[in-house]
Design a protein around this motif. Structure first.
Motif, short mmCIF file in Angstrom:
data_model
loop_
_atom_site.label_atom_id
_atom_site.label_comp_id
_atom_site.label_asym_id
_atom_site.label_seq_id
_atom_site.Cartn_x
_atom_site.Cartn_y
_atom_site.Cartn_z
N GLU A 32 38.99 63.41 25.34
CA GLU A 32 38.19 62.35 24.73
C GLU A 32 38.96 61.73 23.58
OE1 GLU A 32 34.40 63.10 22.36
OE2 GLU A 32 33.70 62.94 24.44
N ARG B 9 38.01 59.06 20.39
CA ARG B 9 36.98 58.27 19.69
C ARG B 9 37.55 57.72 18.39
NH1 ARG B 9 31.42 59.32 21.18
NH2 ARG B 9 31.37 60.86 22.85
N SER C 282 35.08 51.00 17.39
CA SER C 282 34.08 51.18 18.45
C SER C 282 34.71 51.67 19.76
CB SER C 282 33.31 49.88 18.70
OG SER C 282 32.61 49.52 17.55
N MET C 283 35.63 52.59 19.65
CA MET C 283 36.30 53.12 20.83
C MET C 283 35.74 54.50 21.16
SD MET C 283 40.28 54.08 21.72
CE MET C 283 40.64 54.22 20.03
N ALA C 284 35.36 54.68 22.41
CA ALA C 284 34.91 55.98 22.91
C ALA C 284 35.36 56.07 24.36
CB ALA C 284 33.40 56.12 22.80
N ARG C 285 36.47 56.75 24.58
CA ARG C 285 37.06 56.84 25.92
C ARG C 285 37.19 58.29 26.35
NH1 ARG C 285 41.92 52.54 24.92
NH2 ARG C 285 40.57 50.75 24.64
N GLY D 219 37.95 56.07 31.55
CA GLY D 219 37.14 54.89 31.21
C GLY D 219 36.44 55.07 29.89
N ARG D 220 35.54 54.12 29.60
CA ARG D 220 34.71 54.20 28.40
C ARG D 220 33.59 55.19 28.66
NH1 ARG D 220 35.01 50.36 24.28
NH2 ARG D 220 32.84 50.84 23.85
N GLU E 136 33.52 54.85 35.73
CA GLU E 136 34.90 55.32 35.58
C GLU E 136 35.80 54.73 36.65
OE1 GLU E 136 34.82 59.42 38.17
OE2 GLU E 136 34.20 59.50 36.08
#
Length: 82
Positions: free
Chosen positions: A12, A14, A19-22, A43-44, A49
């Motif tokens: 993960e 973040r 505002s990134m959460a992958r 993916g996010r 995905e």
């Protein structure tokens, strides 16, 4: 790792400031034809995905490829989920 036992690692990345959460998921799995597949999904978090499957003749080759991807992703800031 015992032969034909699936191996899965989820990473993960973040960053609340941007505002990134992958996520990135790596799995070594047997195929129906006796080969071994490295399944990569990314993916996010919370969205659909993307997925890619790479076939290898042996589980050892797939495990080497998994380790190479793991190294690349950790270099980019991904951390392993517990």
């Amino acid at each position: 790792m015992p032969k034909n036992e699936p191996q899965r690692i989820t990473l993960e990345r973040r960053n609340s400031a941007s505002s990134m959460a992958r996520f990135y998921s790596l799995a070594v799995e047997p195929t129906l034809f006796g080969d071994t597949a490295l399944v990569r999904a990314w993916g996010r978090i919370g969205l659909v995905e993307r997925r890619r499957i790479e076939l290898y003749e042996t589980q050892e080759q797939a495990a080497e490829a998994l380790n190479a991807w793991l190294k690349r992703k950790r270099k980019r800031g991904y951390v392993t989920l517990k």
